[in-house]
Design an enzyme around this catalytic site. Structure first.
Site, PDB file in Angstrom:
ATOM      1  N   ASN A 135     -20.477  -2.859 -20.425  1.00 51.49           N
ATOM      2  CA  ASN A 135     -20.179  -2.462 -19.044  1.00 51.49           C
ATOM      3  C   ASN A 135     -21.215  -3.119 -18.123  1.00 51.49           C
ATOM      4  O   ASN A 135     -22.401  -2.791 -18.192  1.00 51.49           O
ATOM      5  CB  ASN A 135     -20.247  -0.933 -18.965  1.00 51.49           C
ATOM      6  CG  ASN A 135     -19.959  -0.399 -17.579  1.00 51.49           C
ATOM      7  OD1 ASN A 135     -19.924  -1.145 -16.598  1.00 51.49           O
ATOM      8  ND2 ASN A 135     -19.770   0.908 -17.486  1.00 51.49           N
ATOM      9  N   CYS A 146     -19.768   1.158 -10.000  1.00 53.87           N
ATOM     10  CA  CYS A 146     -18.965   0.137 -10.695  1.00 53.87           C
ATOM     11  C   CYS A 146     -17.776  -0.318  -9.858  1.00 53.87           C
ATOM     12  O   CYS A 146     -17.124  -1.302 -10.200  1.00 53.87           O
ATOM     13  CB  CYS A 146     -18.489   0.662 -12.036  1.00 53.87           C
ATOM     14  SG  CYS A 146     -19.841   1.108 -13.114  1.00 53.87           S
ATOM     15  N   HIS A 168     -11.687  -2.107 -14.800  1.00 55.97           N
ATOM     16  CA  HIS A 168     -13.138  -2.085 -15.021  1.00 55.97           C
ATOM     17  C   HIS A 168     -13.418  -2.033 -16.522  1.00 55.97           C
ATOM     18  O   HIS A 168     -12.818  -1.243 -17.256  1.00 55.97           O
ATOM     19  CB  HIS A 168     -13.724  -0.858 -14.323  1.00 55.97           C
ATOM     20  CG  HIS A 168     -15.175  -0.652 -14.589  1.00 55.97           C
ATOM     21  ND1 HIS A 168     -16.090  -1.676 -14.537  1.00 55.97           N
ATOM     22  CD2 HIS A 168     -15.880   0.470 -14.915  1.00 55.97           C
ATOM     23  CE1 HIS A 168     -17.293  -1.192 -14.815  1.00 55.97           C
ATOM     24  NE2 HIS A 168     -17.194   0.096 -15.057  1.00 55.97           N
TER      25      HIS A 168
HETATM   26  O1  UT7 Z   1     -18.979   2.359 -15.500  1.00 56.60           O
HETATM   27  C1  UT7 Z   1     -18.905   3.657 -14.981  1.00 56.60           C
HETATM   28  C2  UT7 Z   1     -17.906   4.361 -15.708  1.00 56.60           C
HETATM   29  N1  UT7 Z   1     -18.423   4.803 -16.996  1.00 56.60           N
HETATM   30  C3  UT7 Z   1     -17.590   5.244 -17.873  1.00 56.60           C
HETATM   31  O2  UT7 Z   1     -16.403   5.196 -17.607  1.00 56.60           O
HETATM   32  C4  UT7 Z   1     -18.105   5.847 -19.144  1.00 56.60           C
HETATM   33  C5  UT7 Z   1     -17.163   6.920 -19.548  1.00 56.60           C
HETATM   34  N2  UT7 Z   1     -17.512   7.600 -20.821  1.00 56.60           N
HETATM   35  C6  UT7 Z   1     -17.423   6.988 -22.016  1.00 56.60           C
HETATM   36  O3  UT7 Z   1     -17.106   5.840 -22.126  1.00 56.60           O
HETATM   37  C7  UT7 Z   1     -17.666   7.848 -23.233  1.00 56.60           C
HETATM   38  O4  UT7 Z   1     -17.796   9.176 -22.832  1.00 56.60           O
HETATM   39  C8  UT7 Z   1     -18.919   7.422 -24.039  1.00 56.60           C
HETATM   40  C9  UT7 Z   1     -18.638   6.140 -24.788  1.00 56.60           C
HETATM   41  C10 UT7 Z   1     -20.102   7.269 -23.138  1.00 56.60           C
HETATM   42  C11 UT7 Z   1     -19.264   8.502 -25.089  1.00 56.60           C
HETATM   43  O5  UT7 Z   1     -18.129   8.756 -25.928  1.00 56.60           O
HETATM   44  P1  UT7 Z   1     -17.682  10.269 -26.195  1.00 56.60           P
HETATM   45  O6  UT7 Z   1     -16.555  10.196 -27.146  1.00 56.60           O
HETATM   46  O7  UT7 Z   1     -17.420  10.908 -24.863  1.00 56.60           O
HETATM   47  O8  UT7 Z   1     -18.947  10.872 -26.938  1.00 56.60           O
HETATM   48  P2  UT7 Z   1     -19.824  12.139 -26.524  1.00 56.60           P
HETATM   49  O9  UT7 Z   1     -20.693  11.805 -25.350  1.00 56.60           O
HETATM   50  O10 UT7 Z   1     -18.938  13.335 -26.407  1.00 56.60           O
HETATM   51  O11 UT7 Z   1     -20.730  12.283 -27.808  1.00 56.60           O
HETATM   52  C12 UT7 Z   1     -20.162  12.597 -29.082  1.00 56.60           C
HETATM   53  C13 UT7 Z   1     -21.253  12.602 -30.132  1.00 56.60           C
HETATM   54  C14 UT7 Z   1     -22.450  13.457 -29.756  1.00 56.60           C
HETATM   55  O12 UT7 Z   1     -22.912  14.086 -30.944  1.00 56.60           O
HETATM   56  P3  UT7 Z   1     -22.579  15.638 -31.226  1.00 56.60           P
HETATM   57  O13 UT7 Z   1     -23.183  16.388 -30.073  1.00 56.60           O
HETATM   58  O14 UT7 Z   1     -21.085  15.728 -31.261  1.00 56.60           O
HETATM   59  O15 UT7 Z   1     -23.231  15.882 -32.536  1.00 56.60           O
HETATM   60  C15 UT7 Z   1     -23.500  12.458 -29.334  1.00 56.60           C
HETATM   61  O16 UT7 Z   1     -24.818  12.915 -29.535  1.00 56.60           O
HETATM   62  O17 UT7 Z   1     -21.765  11.278 -30.328  1.00 56.60           O
HETATM   63  C16 UT7 Z   1     -23.179  11.302 -30.247  1.00 56.60           C
HETATM   64  N3  UT7 Z   1     -23.627  10.016 -29.727  1.00 56.60           N
HETATM   65  C17 UT7 Z   1     -23.875   8.946 -30.496  1.00 56.60           C
HETATM   66  N4  UT7 Z   1     -23.836   8.778 -31.836  1.00 56.60           N
HETATM   67  C18 UT7 Z   1     -24.131   7.558 -32.307  1.00 56.60           C
HETATM   68  C19 UT7 Z   1     -23.820   9.655 -28.421  1.00 56.60           C
HETATM   69  N5  UT7 Z   1     -24.191   8.370 -28.345  1.00 56.60           N
HETATM   70  C20 UT7 Z   1     -24.237   7.908 -29.628  1.00 56.60           C
HETATM   71  C21 UT7 Z   1     -24.543   6.653 -30.191  1.00 56.60           C
HETATM   72  N6  UT7 Z   1     -24.487   6.535 -31.527  1.00 56.60           N
HETATM   73  N7  UT7 Z   1     -24.886   5.592 -29.441  1.00 56.60           N
END
Ligand code: UT7
Length: 328
Positions: free
Chosen positions: A285, A113, A255
């Site tokens: 993104n 990115c 970004h």
């Molecule tokens: O461009 C390159 C740079 N990329 C980035 O900067 C991305 C950086 N990361 C992020 O933006 C965030 O980490 C995300 C938006 C990808 C995810 O947010 P998060 O708050 O870190 O969520 P998580 O991955 O810790 O997941 C939390 C929960 C999980 O469930 P449990 O294990 O707590 O029960 C996931 O399974 O959310 C669940 N989950 C979803 N639920 C509903 C993951 N994706 C989804 C979804 N819908 N689409």
């Protein structure tokens, strides 16, 4: 001293909108989860006939039109992308041909990115050295081609699109132009963000396809922690290098990955949100496309005016991260 100034900017996104409501029909997610975790409401998706080079070509035409320049004026083309039309030849060579440009140097940069800012940094160095006069610097990605629409943790995040800048040599008297670029990388993080197959490590095979290894794999929450800190660090590096303060920056264009990352970074840097450009809610993104697309939107909507000081930064696969300070 030679300096590179921005003469034109342009962008292009596909027409088709994929909304959060559309995604609810494909994976187990909710509008509330997507908006609260990312700020994204919709993203653009290329149709099957639209390639990365097509989006790059359209964005470049708009940037050239604004610069009031002909394609033949361009002597350097650099594209930051992780979704080239093919592994080779470089997508920049395809864009060169699409635009009818002869002989200009053309190559792609793979820096996740951060690919657009890396490309800007390289083009700026070439121009300041006197080797090239007019560069097309492009950032574009068609992430929908490498997004796994059965993986809810990634498929809600990504979209397609990109933009282009025309960068030209200037004698520096106006004080305008690229004031600085800073580019960094830290290998060893491919467990956090990668496209495993299709290269020399895992060439395409029936097995790699069955294992869904031709899609983005990302550990979002781990990347999140690096993102906020490294985006803050590289922005501060640019501010310090230019002997500026946060108050001197007219617009911060980070970004566009996630509003939570954007807001946390802006807070650490002391930028009120009125000074931060955000369009992730409508494009998601777009990887290397994110910064030039945002710059074009910001300029054409009047958020950037001539003479403004604009700070851009990005982080992506590698890890790679980068910033640029621009006096527009
Ligand atoms: O461009 C390159 C740079 N990329 C980035 O900067 C991305 C950086 N990361 C992020 O933006 C965030 O980490 C995300 C938006 C990808 C995810 O947010 P998060 O708050 O870190 O969520 P998580 O991955 O810790 O997941 C939390 C929960 C999980 O469930 P449990 O294990 O707590 O029960 C996931 O399974 O959310 C669940 N989950 C979803 N639920 C509903 C993951 N994706 C989804 C979804 N819908 N689409």
């Amino acid at each position: 001293m030679l300096r590179s100034i921005i003469k034109g900017v342009g962008s292009c996104v596909p027409d088709k909108i994929l909304s959060n409501e559309d995604l609810l029909k494909i994976v187990d997610t909710s509008d509330d989860w997507i908006v609260s975790r990312t700020g994204i409401k919709e993203r653009r998706i290329a149709d099957k006939n639209t390639k990365t080079s097509d989006i790059a070509t359209e964005a470049s035409k708009k940037a050239l039109e604004m610069a009031n320049m002909e394609p033949c004026d361009i002597d350097l083309i650099i594209i930051g992308t992780v979704t080239p039309d093919m592994i080779f030849p470089a997508t920049s060579c395809i864009v060169q041909n699409n635009l009818g440009i002869k002989k200009a140097a053309a190559f792609d940069i793979s820096a996740g990115c951060a690919g657009f800012i890396y490309s800007l940094s390289v083009a700026d160095s070439f121009i300041k050295s006197g080797q090239f006069k007019n560069a097309l610097v492009i950032g574009v990605d068609v992430l929908s081609r490498i997004t796994d629409y059965t993986d809810r943790s990634t498929c809600v995040l990504f979209g397609d699109g990109g933009g282009a800048l025309v960068l030209s040599a200037d004698n520096g008297e106006s004080g305008r132009g690229i004031l600085s670029t800073h580019i960094h990388s830290e290998g060893g993080h491919d467990d956090i963000l990668k496209l495993p197959a299709g290269g020399s490590n895992i060439p395409a095979s029936a097995e790699s396809v069955n294992n869904r290894e031709h899609y983005i794999k990302m550990k979002g929450s781990e990347l999140f922690k690096y993102a906020v800190n490294y985006l803050k660090d590289v922005a501060q590096e640019a501010i310090k290098y230019n002997n500026l303060n946060s108050e001197d920056i007219d617009l911060f264009v980070p970004h566009q990955a996630n509003t939570r990352i954007i807001e946390a970074t802006a807070k650490k840097l002391g930028f009120p949100m009125e000074k931060v450009f955000v369009d992730v809610y409508k494009y998601g993104n777009t990887s290397s496309g994110s910064i030039p697309l945002a710059l074009d939107e910001a300029y054409r909507s009047g958020r950037i005016k001539q003479g403004d000081i604009v700070l851009v930064d990005a982080i992506g696969a590698g890890l790679t991260w980068a910033s640029a300070m621009i006096k527009w």
